[in-house]
Scaffold this motif. Sequence first.
Motif, PDB file in Angstrom:
ATOM      1  N   HIS A  62       0.405   5.662   0.517  1.00  0.00           N
ATOM      2  CA  HIS A  62      -0.378   6.893   0.654  1.00  0.00           C
ATOM      3  C   HIS A  62       0.562   8.084   0.539  1.00  0.00           C
ATOM      4  CE1 HIS A  62      -4.479   5.525   1.721  1.00  0.00           C
ATOM      5  NE2 HIS A  62      -3.832   4.431   2.088  1.00  0.00           N
TER       6      HIS A  62
ATOM      7  N   HIS B 109      -3.172  -1.168   6.306  1.00  0.00           N
ATOM      8  CA  HIS B 109      -3.801  -1.538   5.028  1.00  0.00           C
ATOM      9  C   HIS B 109      -3.029  -2.680   4.355  1.00  0.00           C
ATOM     10  CE1 HIS B 109      -5.845   2.668   4.534  1.00  0.00           C
ATOM     11  NE2 HIS B 109      -6.193   2.041   5.639  1.00  0.00           N
TER      12      HIS B 109
ATOM     13  N   ASP C  89       0.841  -1.196   0.000  1.00  0.00           N
ATOM     14  CA  ASP C  89       0.000   0.000   0.000  1.00  0.00           C
ATOM     15  C   ASP C  89       0.878   1.249   0.000  1.00  0.00           C
ATOM     16  OD1 ASP C  89      -2.498   1.264  -0.087  1.00  0.00           O
ATOM     17  OD2 ASP C  89      -2.486   1.593   2.076  1.00  0.00           O
TER      18      ASP C  89
END
Length: 389
Positions: free
Chosen positions: A241, A273, A239
Amino acid sequence: MAVSPRICALIVAAGEGRRVGGDVPKQYRSIAGVPVLARTIGAIRAGAPDADIVVVINPLHRDLYDAATVGLGLAEPVSGGQTRAESVARGLAALASANPDIVLIQDAARPFVSAALVHQLISAVTSDADGALPGLRVSDSLKRTGSDDQVVADVARQNLWTVQTPQVFRFEAIAEAFRSHFDAHATDDVAIARAAGLKITMVEGERGNIKLTHESDFSDAQMRFEENMTDVRVGSGFDVHGFADGDHVMLCGVRVPHDRALLGHSDADVGMHALTDAILGAIGAGDIGVHFPPSNPDFRGASSDRFLRYAVELVAARGGAIAHCDVTIICESPKIGPHRESMIARLSAITRLEADRISIKATTTEGLGFTGRREGVAAMATATVRLPL
Ligand code: MG
């Protein structure tokens, strides 16, 4: 009886479990990573997939109950009474509006009942029998003693049984029996049913359908479940971000002060996540976006705990357990080291894993790429899951 009877299952979980050591009542202790209560619910569902399940609890245990049953999709629990019989009475009263054809009453600490036995008990409740219970014929010789432990009599064992749960009844009949012939100190439900004149059939029970009572029952149960959990799966997750304005980031459930924040629909916890996706990957259950679509406004700003909890419960619902989690956080800053212990503690609380089965690692990309340019944080994770074969 209707062709397809409507069935409710009452799981009696209001006891203190004082006969077993430990701080946690026995129904909330974990066996091979899954709370006893969740295992018992799973066993009942395996035998009666359409049954509505209601659990009777001690309201002081509400937090333990919530933690043990998250993701199982249960109705609101019922508050129990001072004795087992009082708890069952309250459970039956709570089912009155649902008015099922049949009710199964099961002790929370009996996680081993087979689907076949549950099925057989339900089938044994017919127009000729108001209820059925599982029992084992007594095979040992029986003696009665006086107060000084001197044997005073031999007791014929013919037609004697030790009894188990679930005990299964026509709902109307048992509800009426609990109203008209209630005995707060009855040790099982058939005692009250019989006092009210109901006809009850004995069904051959199972040696393995034990009630977890002594500490050795827990170690034996642990071995029974572990022996069977040989379907070992490994899943991976990744993941990213990006950074935005802000003063902290959430990483593996820990608030880490920083001069930037991570941008995302939820709390943008990349570590959690990636780990959630690793667990979902191990059981072939899609990814986080399938279960928590970003299009759903409920998940805006959501704490990522709920995503991870959900994945953990999916594993539990399959009778499995997570064996290990390994998360690598990739960024130039913030520094992960000072927060590693609290991250492990956080993940341990959610996954119910011991701390030495959780690894949090950190690396930079030596100034290269988007993490090197401090544009965001990436995380990768691996999870090992053991499922029953
Ligand atoms: Mg994400």
